[in-house]
Design a protein around this motif. Structure first.
Motif, mmCIF file in Angstrom:
data_model
loop_
_atom_site.group_PDB
_atom_site.id
_atom_site.type_symbol
_atom_site.label_atom_id
_atom_site.label_comp_id
_atom_site.label_asym_id
_atom_site.label_seq_id
_atom_site.Cartn_x
_atom_site.Cartn_y
_atom_site.Cartn_z
ATOM 1 N N LEU A 206 0.864 -1.355 0.076
ATOM 2 C CA LEU A 206 0.008 0.145 -0.030
ATOM 3 C C LEU A 206 0.867 1.170 0.015
ATOM 4 O O LEU A 206 1.878 1.563 0.811
ATOM 5 C CB LEU A 206 -0.947 0.191 1.177
ATOM 6 C CG LEU A 206 -1.912 1.375 1.246
ATOM 7 C CD1 LEU A 206 -2.659 1.397 0.266
ATOM 8 C CD2 LEU A 206 -2.621 1.179 2.703
ATOM 9 N N GLN A 207 0.888 2.142 -1.065
ATOM 10 C CA GLN A 207 1.722 3.164 -1.421
ATOM 11 C C GLN A 207 0.693 4.356 -0.685
ATOM 12 O O GLN A 207 -0.382 4.890 -1.026
ATOM 13 C CB GLN A 207 1.898 3.346 -2.509
ATOM 14 C CG GLN A 207 3.272 2.372 -2.963
ATOM 15 C CD GLN A 207 3.748 2.768 -4.474
ATOM 16 O OE1 GLN A 207 3.041 3.461 -5.362
ATOM 17 N NE2 GLN A 207 4.878 2.202 -4.867
ATOM 18 N N LEU A 208 1.555 5.342 0.313
ATOM 19 C CA LEU A 208 0.876 6.332 0.726
ATOM 20 C C LEU A 208 1.673 7.610 0.239
ATOM 21 O O LEU A 208 2.828 7.621 0.476
ATOM 22 C CB LEU A 208 0.663 6.282 2.108
ATOM 23 C CG LEU A 208 -0.360 5.206 2.550
ATOM 24 C CD1 LEU A 208 -0.053 4.856 4.301
ATOM 25 C CD2 LEU A 208 -1.884 5.409 2.351
ATOM 26 N N ALA A 209 0.599 8.823 0.106
ATOM 27 C CA ALA A 209 1.253 10.085 0.060
ATOM 28 C C ALA A 209 0.679 10.862 1.285
ATOM 29 O O ALA A 209 -0.857 10.645 1.394
ATOM 30 C CB ALA A 209 1.280 10.576 -1.177
ATOM 31 N N LEU A 210 1.382 11.378 2.293
ATOM 32 C CA LEU A 210 0.813 12.081 3.303
ATOM 33 C C LEU A 210 1.218 13.597 3.295
ATOM 34 O O LEU A 210 2.424 14.068 3.045
ATOM 35 C CB LEU A 210 1.176 11.651 4.497
ATOM 36 C CG LEU A 210 0.917 10.194 4.718
ATOM 37 C CD1 LEU A 210 1.658 9.629 6.066
ATOM 38 C CD2 LEU A 210 -0.426 9.676 4.623
ATOM 39 N N ARG A 211 0.092 14.578 3.676
ATOM 40 C CA ARG A 211 0.665 15.887 3.797
ATOM 41 C C ARG A 211 0.782 16.073 5.380
ATOM 42 O O ARG A 211 -0.382 15.776 6.190
ATOM 43 C CB ARG A 211 -0.460 16.837 3.382
ATOM 44 C CG ARG A 211 -0.038 18.364 3.542
ATOM 45 C CD ARG A 211 -1.211 19.398 3.091
ATOM 46 N NE ARG A 211 -1.275 19.201 1.730
ATOM 47 C CZ ARG A 211 -2.382 18.705 1.086
ATOM 48 N NH1 ARG A 211 -3.445 18.637 1.731
ATOM 49 N NH2 ARG A 211 -2.730 18.722 -0.182
#
Length: 304
Positions: free
Chosen positions: A227-232
């Motif tokens: 599961l690839q995630l991009a977080l701010r």
């Protein structure tokens, strides 16, 4: 909302495969062979009837701690704010919605035919608790889990019995069940003590996404093994965030790989060791909790 979390993390994330969390309402839950097995005579969960005093029940107790229920009177629509208070004894823990590598998640239920319905439990930000061999997710200090009841007839609400089922764990995990009788009588004023308990519990719940703290992208890759995630992340966040993802019941992702900053985003991969046989991702919703410093954020990941 920025708060000081009551259960800060104390261990680093490790690259471990996800394992099915152990559950049983009829037998003791062994932690693994590294711990002593409980004697067979303790195998049945403890079930105690507890009557209510005003809107707070008496404590139900076992060797690992105690629990009780706190509620406010029904509002005009029949909604009842409540909280399950759990106080583990020193050295004991209780669990989050998904307990980690072993354990028992809290459950609340009503008897069949009850003149009310009960909603989902809400969970304050948990702590990772590890001994070098297992990683649990839960609470080692007193915690209140908010919930909501809705009575069938707001004008004349009927008493209900709420069954609480939790695990308290030290070297062994002991199922602990108690029944709480609630009168749910309307009152002309809000009881101040119960109100403050529930307000404090709400302050420790994770926030929804915001402009400065959110999931900006997610995707399943590598044949649904990552599961690839991009977080701010909130401005000023220096340490890597802690990420917990709950999927199918009994599954939690807590290992993080390849955490890195790319521009304004924090990128992280969550390995998925396995999913249930014939598990279909389409239409499912998983839940993600991100802890960054003194802030936390929780939201859903929809796989449409």
């Amino acid at each position: 909302m920025s708060i000081t979390l009551p259960y800060p993390d104390t261990i680093a994330s490790r690259a471990r495969p996800i394992r099915r969390a152990v559950r049983s309402s009829a037998a003791l839950i062994g932690r693994v062979s590294a711990f002593a097995l409980v004697v067979a005579g303790l195998a049945a969960p403890v079930c105690l009837p507890v009557a209510a005093t005003a809107e707070t029940t008496a404590w139900a107790q076992n060797e690992g701690g105690r629990m009780r229920i706190v509620t406010l009177p029904p509002d005009a629509a029949g909604r009842v704010r409540g909280g399950l208070e759990i106080e583990p004894k020193p050295g004991w823990i209780t669990y989050w919605r998904e307990p980690g590598e072993a354990g028992i998640p809290p459950r609340l239920s009503l008897a069949d035919g009850a003149a009310a319905t009960i909603g989902d439990i809400e969970f304050p930000v948990p702590r990772r608790v590890g001994d070098g061999k297992l990683l649990d997710i839960g609470y080692d200090k007193p915690v209140t889990l908010p919930f909501e009841l809705t009575v069938a007839d707001p004008q004349t609400p009927q008493p209900v019995t709420v069954s609480g089922f939790i695990g308290l764990c030290r070297e062994i995990c002991i199922p602990f069940q108690a029944d709480f009788a609630l009168q749910l009588k309307p009152q002309p004023i809000t009881p101040p003590e119960e109100f403050m308990i529930l307000q404090r519990a709400g302050a420790f719940l994770p926030d929804p996404p915001s402009m400065d703290f959110a999931v900006t992208h997610y995707a399943l890759t590598d044949a649904q093994k990552t599961l690839q995630l991009a977080l701010r992340l909130p401005q000023g966040t220096r340490a890597p965030p802690q990420v917990l993802v709950t999927g199918p019941e009994g599954y939690v992702l807590f290992d993080e790989a390849g955490g890195r900053r790319e521009g304004d985003s924090y990128m992280v991969d969550m390995p998925i060791a396995r999913l249930p046989v014939r598990y279909e991702m389409r239409g499912k919703r998983w839940t993600i909790l991100v802890i960054a410093g003194t802030r936390s954020m929780q939201t859903s990941l929809a796989f449409d």
